[in-house]
Design a protein around this motif. Structure first.
Motif, PDB file in Angstrom:
ATOM      1  N   MET A   1      22.684  30.618  37.663  1.00 12.11           N
ATOM      2  CA  MET A   1      22.714  31.138  36.053  1.00 12.11           C
ATOM      3  C   MET A   1      23.585  32.019  36.163  1.00 12.11           C
ATOM      4  O   MET A   1      23.680  33.188  36.497  1.00 12.11           O
ATOM      5  CB  MET A   1      21.373  31.640  36.049  1.00 12.11           C
ATOM      6  N   PRO A   2      24.739  31.557  35.281  1.00 13.11           N
ATOM      7  CA  PRO A   2      25.820  32.586  35.044  1.00 13.11           C
ATOM      8  C   PRO A   2      25.180  33.343  33.878  1.00 13.11           C
ATOM      9  O   PRO A   2      24.424  32.692  32.863  1.00 13.11           O
ATOM     10  CB  PRO A   2      26.812  31.737  34.428  1.00 13.11           C
ATOM     11  N   THR A   3      25.744  34.574  33.767  1.00 19.79           N
ATOM     12  CA  THR A   3      25.146  35.455  32.707  1.00 19.79           C
ATOM     13  C   THR A   3      26.210  36.244  31.985  1.00 19.79           C
ATOM     14  O   THR A   3      27.074  36.726  32.799  1.00 19.79           O
ATOM     15  CB  THR A   3      24.108  36.437  33.031  1.00 19.79           C
ATOM     16  N   TYR A   4      26.219  36.615  30.991  1.00 14.75           N
ATOM     17  CA  TYR A   4      27.271  37.497  30.059  1.00 14.75           C
ATOM     18  C   TYR A   4      26.290  38.014  28.888  1.00 14.75           C
ATOM     19  O   TYR A   4      25.915  37.185  28.223  1.00 14.75           O
ATOM     20  CB  TYR A   4      28.467  37.016  29.803  1.00 14.75           C
ATOM     21  N   ASN A   5      25.995  39.225  28.939  1.00 14.48           N
ATOM     22  CA  ASN A   5      25.030  39.926  27.905  1.00 14.48           C
ATOM     23  C   ASN A   5      23.579  39.192  27.664  1.00 14.48           C
ATOM     24  O   ASN A   5      23.338  38.671  26.422  1.00 14.48           O
ATOM     25  CB  ASN A   5      25.851  40.111  26.657  1.00 14.48           C
ATOM     26  N   GLU A   6      22.972  39.155  28.617  1.00 19.37           N
ATOM     27  CA  GLU A   6      21.709  38.381  28.593  1.00 19.37           C
ATOM     28  C   GLU A   6      20.408  39.105  29.108  1.00 19.37           C
ATOM     29  O   GLU A   6      19.350  38.594  29.482  1.00 19.37           O
ATOM     30  CB  GLU A   6      21.500  37.144  29.289  1.00 19.37           C
ATOM     31  N   ARG A   7      20.631  40.545  28.830  1.00 15.67           N
ATOM     32  CA  ARG A   7      19.445  41.424  29.306  1.00 15.67           C
ATOM     33  C   ARG A   7      18.220  41.242  28.793  1.00 15.67           C
ATOM     34  O   ARG A   7      16.971  41.218  29.545  1.00 15.67           O
ATOM     35  CB  ARG A   7      20.025  42.828  28.913  1.00 15.67           C
ATOM     36  N   GLU A   8      18.173  40.814  27.361  1.00 17.21           N
ATOM     37  CA  GLU A   8      16.725  40.709  26.851  1.00 17.21           C
ATOM     38  C   GLU A   8      16.154  39.408  27.232  1.00 17.21           C
ATOM     39  O   GLU A   8      14.945  39.190  27.289  1.00 17.21           O
ATOM     40  CB  GLU A   8      16.929  40.310  25.249  1.00 17.21           C
ATOM     41  N   ASN A   9      17.070  38.203  27.693  1.00 18.33           N
ATOM     42  CA  ASN A   9      16.418  36.775  28.304  1.00 18.33           C
ATOM     43  C   ASN A   9      16.139  36.949  29.622  1.00 18.33           C
ATOM     44  O   ASN A   9      15.325  36.106  30.154  1.00 18.33           O
ATOM     45  CB  ASN A   9      17.479  35.946  27.872  1.00 18.33           C
ATOM     46  N   ILE A  10      16.654  37.958  30.351  1.00 22.30           N
ATOM     47  CA  ILE A  10      16.499  37.637  32.136  1.00 22.30           C
ATOM     48  C   ILE A  10      15.244  37.598  32.598  1.00 22.30           C
ATOM     49  O   ILE A  10      14.530  36.989  33.367  1.00 22.30           O
ATOM     50  CB  ILE A  10      17.357  38.814  32.499  1.00 22.30           C
ATOM     51  N   GLY A  11      14.546  38.713  31.844  1.00 18.80           N
ATOM     52  CA  GLY A  11      12.941  38.854  32.379  1.00 18.80           C
ATOM     53  C   GLY A  11      11.997  37.637  32.094  1.00 18.80           C
ATOM     54  O   GLY A  11      11.584  36.974  32.946  1.00 18.80           O
ATOM     55  N   PRO A  12      11.877  37.487  30.891  1.00 20.09           N
ATOM     56  CA  PRO A  12      11.031  36.034  30.444  1.00 20.09           C
ATOM     57  C   PRO A  12      11.511  34.635  31.033  1.00 20.09           C
ATOM     58  O   PRO A  12      10.929  33.803  31.403  1.00 20.09           O
ATOM     59  CB  PRO A  12      10.905  36.028  28.874  1.00 20.09           C
ATOM     60  N   SER A  33      28.366  42.158  32.587  1.00 20.81           N
ATOM     61  CA  SER A  33      27.876  42.420  31.395  1.00 20.81           C
ATOM     62  C   SER A  33      27.967  43.881  30.989  1.00 20.81           C
ATOM     63  O   SER A  33      27.205  44.425  31.576  1.00 20.81           O
ATOM     64  CB  SER A  33      26.743  41.637  31.317  1.00 20.81           C
ATOM     65  N   PRO A  34      28.487  44.214  29.895  1.00 25.84           N
ATOM     66  CA  PRO A  34      28.345  45.526  29.414  1.00 25.84           C
ATOM     67  C   PRO A  34      27.122  46.078  28.828  1.00 25.84           C
ATOM     68  O   PRO A  34      26.816  47.189  28.634  1.00 25.84           O
ATOM     69  CB  PRO A  34      29.370  45.590  28.248  1.00 25.84           C
ATOM     70  N   GLU A  57      34.037  40.722  38.324  1.00 23.30           N
ATOM     71  CA  GLU A  57      34.787  41.721  37.864  1.00 23.30           C
ATOM     72  C   GLU A  57      34.665  41.696  36.410  1.00 23.30           C
ATOM     73  O   GLU A  57      35.082  42.596  35.774  1.00 23.30           O
ATOM     74  CB  GLU A  57      36.115  41.978  38.624  1.00 23.30           C
ATOM     75  N   GLY A  58      34.845  40.575  35.620  1.00 27.10           N
ATOM     76  CA  GLY A  58      35.017  40.489  34.336  1.00 27.10           C
ATOM     77  C   GLY A  58      34.637  39.256  33.834  1.00 27.10           C
ATOM     78  O   GLY A  58      34.016  38.388  34.494  1.00 27.10           O
ATOM     79  N   LYS A  59      34.701  38.965  32.554  1.00 26.31           N
ATOM     80  CA  LYS A  59      34.382  37.695  31.692  1.00 26.31           C
ATOM     81  C   LYS A  59      35.572  36.833  32.200  1.00 26.31           C
ATOM     82  O   LYS A  59      36.300  36.762  31.124  1.00 26.31           O
ATOM     83  CB  LYS A  59      33.990  38.045  30.313  1.00 26.31           C
ATOM     84  N   ASN A  60      35.474  35.970  32.934  1.00 25.82           N
ATOM     85  CA  ASN A  60      36.347  35.054  33.468  1.00 25.82           C
ATOM     86  C   ASN A  60      36.045  33.483  33.164  1.00 25.82           C
ATOM     87  O   ASN A  60      36.765  32.664  33.600  1.00 25.82           O
ATOM     88  CB  ASN A  60      36.667  35.086  35.037  1.00 25.82           C
ATOM     89  N   GLY A  63      33.197  27.951  33.782  1.00 28.44           N
ATOM     90  CA  GLY A  63      33.696  27.190  35.004  1.00 28.44           C
ATOM     91  C   GLY A  63      33.856  27.989  36.204  1.00 28.44           C
ATOM     92  O   GLY A  63      32.996  27.626  37.211  1.00 28.44           O
ATOM     93  N   PRO A  64      34.409  29.016  36.143  1.00 26.76           N
ATOM     94  CA  PRO A  64      34.650  29.641  37.436  1.00 26.76           C
ATOM     95  C   PRO A  64      33.314  30.100  38.022  1.00 26.76           C
ATOM     96  O   PRO A  64      33.124  30.569  39.245  1.00 26.76           O
ATOM     97  CB  PRO A  64      35.767  30.780  37.217  1.00 26.76           C
ATOM     98  N   ALA A  65      32.392  30.809  36.827  1.00 23.67           N
ATOM     99  CA  ALA A  65      31.307  31.228  37.469  1.00 23.67           C
ATOM    100  C   ALA A  65      30.429  30.278  38.264  1.00 23.67           C
ATOM    101  O   ALA A  65      29.752  30.659  39.246  1.00 23.67           O
ATOM    102  CB  ALA A  65      30.406  31.824  36.072  1.00 23.67           C
TER     103      ALA A  65
END
Length: 234
Positions: A1-12, A33-34, A57-60, A63-65
């Motif tokens: 599961m690739p993530t970037y700024n999904e803090r609100e969604n991760i729990g549910p 994710s900041p 290390e960053g938002k790359n 596909g690479p994720a």
């Protein structure tokens, strides 16, 4: 599961995933994710042995994720590798149905959760967005000579054997065209592909990562692959 700024969604999302699929292990590939998604994942993983976290290390790029996740899982000997979004648009019960299909059919190499086969649908999408998505899949399957209806779906279950046969080291696709690239690679490796209908609801929290650059990349790469196919080049 690739993530970037999904803090609100991760729990549910993880709660539903483990409820419907208690046998799975989950790898979160977080692109620094900041909003603290990676840290939230680590906190959950501390008490959940089925959850693993890989930090980049960053938002790359998407596909690479995915490739980082595939390589992590292949090195550890998993027989079935799935891809799934963290934003709630991929339902845990649909993954459950897909895993049953791949478990019951040893000849199947890739199961795609499809919005574009009978029984599949989107929820909360505008007519315009549905048209763009359908047209993109139509263009891709026409250019590539494939019969898959939902070429861009990210909810998938692959057998490890077909990923090993698909030359992952040569994958360059970055955005959502990665899904199209993987579909054509599985087909080129003589893999059997099955589509299973899913319901694709609109996300509740956060913002979509889709942008014009992703669309341009998809059109450029699909056109190039299609022209090479039509003119007999690999």
């Amino acid at each position: 599961m690739p993530t970037y700024n999904e803090r609100e969604n991760i729990g549910p999302t993880l709660a539903a995933l483990f409820e419907w699929n208690p046998q799975v292990h989950v790898l979160i590939v977080d692109d620094a994710s900041p909003d603290g998604t990676g840290e939230a994942a680590e906190a959950i993983a501390a008490g959940e042995p089925r959850l693993h976290v890989l930090h980049r290390e960053g938002k790359n790029g998407l596909g690479p994720a995915y490739l980082a996740g595939f390589n992590w899982a292949l090195k550890r000997g998993y027989a079935t590798l799935c891809s799934m979004d963290m934003d709630g648009s991929h339902r845990a019960q649909d993954l459950h149905a897909m895993l049953r299909v791949i478990a019951d059919n040893p000849h199947v190499d890739l199961v795609i959760g499809s919005r574009r086969v009978p029984g599949g649908r989107t929820e909360g999408w505008s007519r315009h967005r549905n048209w763009i998505s359908s047209a993109g899949s139509w263009y891709a399957r026409t250019m590539l000579g494939l019969g898959v209806r939902d070429m861009t779906s990210g909810l998938r279950a692959y057998r490890a054997r077909i990923l090993r046969a698909s030359d992952l080291r040569s994958v360059e696709a970055n955005g959502y065209v990665f899904q199209i690239d993987m579909t054509r690679r599985v087909a080129a490796a003589d893999g059997t592909i099955v589509e299973v209908p899913i319901v694709f609801p609109e996300r509740v929290h956060g913002r979509s990562k889709m942008g014009i650059g992703i669309v341009v990349e998809a059109m450029r790469r699909v056109t190039g692959w299609g022209l090479r196919r039509l003119f007999g080049r690999s």
